[in-house]
Design a protein around this motif. Structure first.
Motif, short mmCIF file in Angstrom:
data_model
loop_
_atom_site.label_atom_id
_atom_site.label_comp_id
_atom_site.label_asym_id
_atom_site.label_seq_id
_atom_site.Cartn_x
_atom_site.Cartn_y
_atom_site.Cartn_z
N ALA A 82 0.83 -1.20 0.00
CA ALA A 82 0.00 0.00 0.00
C ALA A 82 0.86 1.26 0.00
CB ALA A 82 -0.93 0.00 1.21
N PHE A 83 1.94 1.25 0.78
CA PHE A 83 2.82 2.41 0.84
C PHE A 83 3.51 2.63 -0.50
CE2 PHE A 83 6.87 4.53 1.81
CZ PHE A 83 6.43 5.61 2.56
N THR A 84 3.99 1.55 -1.10
CA THR A 84 4.68 1.67 -2.39
C THR A 84 3.74 2.19 -3.46
OG1 THR A 84 6.17 -0.14 -1.80
CG2 THR A 84 5.97 0.40 -4.14
N ARG A 85 2.53 1.65 -3.53
CA ARG A 85 1.56 2.13 -4.52
C ARG A 85 1.26 3.61 -4.34
NH1 ARG A 85 -1.20 -2.86 -3.43
NH2 ARG A 85 -2.58 -1.69 -2.02
N PHE A 86 1.08 4.02 -3.08
CA PHE A 86 0.77 5.41 -2.80
C PHE A 86 1.91 6.32 -3.26
CE2 PHE A 86 0.73 9.26 -0.29
CZ PHE A 86 -0.62 9.62 -0.26
N CYS A 87 3.13 5.97 -2.90
CA CYS A 87 4.27 6.81 -3.26
C CYS A 87 4.44 6.94 -4.78
CB CYS A 87 5.55 6.26 -2.65
SG CYS A 87 5.68 6.48 -0.86
N LEU A 88 4.25 5.84 -5.49
CA LEU A 88 4.41 5.89 -6.94
C LEU A 88 3.26 6.65 -7.59
CD1 LEU A 88 5.76 2.29 -7.64
CD2 LEU A 88 7.03 4.42 -7.29
N ALA A 89 2.06 6.51 -7.05
CA ALA A 89 0.91 7.23 -7.61
C ALA A 89 1.00 8.73 -7.38
CB ALA A 89 -0.38 6.67 -7.01
#
Length: 357
Positions: A82-89
């Protein structure tokens, strides 16, 4: 930098995310957009937190007690994804924050260092004193005389009559610090007259600016609701009567600041968790600028910067160093956020005011 990071003991979420970032090159690259000298760990986590607190809707928010309260999910197998997706988005928005913001002092508990320094100076002289904080952020800790402190079993500072703190009769800011043995502490209610107060910061936040206040709030870790509440109260207190805060690098403007103080008066110079954010090649100039405050008056210099120290109880913390005319000595070991402080015998060594050695 993320894998070796320390000091996140009070945030299970951030401790987990350190490894997540370290194992994801895209996140490491994003964190490297942090301004020179700043710690990418604090900056990246603060930027993400600011977006979530600002209303960005995302499944990641479910892991942040600061956003969803007691309903927050504990760290699990989905947290890192979830953190990785948020940062990339939201990479562009995060990068913009990293490019424009500095990691600022936001832990009001550290104002105990200033109050301790004032009490130590009062034990050495009856003269009025000047207070200087380097890396002061918005100047919250320069108002240490406006707060109430529960230090071990004692309550000192701006509390209600009768020695009992009350939000109706004393300061709105009540700081609690675990001190297992306070017998070595000076009388924290016996302070000198303060002749002048000044702070120095690279980019001091404006407490009348909602975005600046939001950034300071975002730097408080998601689980630390008590620290967030202290910060909010302190921002209100200081906004009503802000101290003098000058923008600039102390290595560049330190001499100007020193010259603005009343000549001959003792000065207390404090910095807490500031040197860590100074680029390595600038640290000698930083140290020289701080030492130069003793040129026009006797100085007591307190620095909560001595990393990776073990307290008498066995707890890992940060060393608090005092420097006066007799030299430097470690006087305590404390939690980095001043949740606890353990005095060392050297705290009982009398302060020596005069020309530094």
């Amino acid at each position: 930098m993320f894998r070796a990071a320390r000091g996140f003991d009070s945030s299970p979420l951030y401790r987990h995310l350190l490894a997540v970032v370290a194992d994801e090159p895209a996140l490491v690259e994003l964190a490297e957009r942090t301004r020179p000298g700043q710690q990418p760990t604090f900056a990246l986590f603060g930027a993400v937190h600011q977006l979530l607190l600002g209303g960005v809707t995302d499944p990641l928010a479910a892991y942040y007690p600061s956003v969803v309260g007691a309903r927050a999910r504990p760290v699990d197998a989905d947290t890192g994804r979830a953190f990785t997706r948020f940062c990339l988005a939201h990479a562009d928005r995060i990068a913009a924050i990293l490019a424009t913001r500095l990691v600022q002092t936001n832990h009001v508990q550290r104002s105990l260092v200033t109050r301790l320094g004032l009490a130590l100076l009062r034990s050495a002289t009856a003269a009025p004193v000047c207070v200087v904080e380097v890396g002061c952020s918005a100047g919250l800790n320069l108002r240490a005389d406006r707060y109430a402190f529960s230090v071990g079993d004692s309550t000192v500072g701006d509390y209600a009559s009768g020695g009992r703190w009350s939000p109706r009769g004393g300061s709105r800011v009540h700081i609690r610090v675990d001190v297992p043995d306070g017998r070595l502490l000076p009388d924290l209610d016996r302070l000198p007259v303060v002749a002048d107060v000044v702070g120095v910061d690279l980019d001091p936040p404006d407490l009348t600016d909602p975005e600046d206040r939001a950034w300071l709030r975002a730097l408080v870790w998601p689980e630390n609701a008590h620290q967030a509440a202290l910060l909010a109260e302190a921002m209100r207190v200081v906004a009503d009567d802000p101290p003098r805060v000058l923008r600039g690098d102390v290595a560049d403007i330190g001499a100007e600041v020193a010259a603005s103080l009343p000549a001959g008066l003792p000065r207390l110079v404090v910095h807490t968790a500031t040197r860590i954010h100074v680029p390595v090649d600038r640290r000698p100039a930083f140290a020289a600028a701080v030492a130069a405050f003793a040129a026009d008056g006797p100085m007591l210099h307190l620095a909560l910067e001595d990393d990776h120290r073990i307290a008498p109880s066995g707890r890992a913390g940060i060393g608090l160093t005092a420097t006066d005319a007799a030299g430097s000595r470690r006087i305590a070991v404390a939690d980095g956020h001043l949740a606890w402080l353990e005095p060392l015998p050297e705290l009982g060594t009398p302060i020596v005011l005069g020309a530094p050695k």
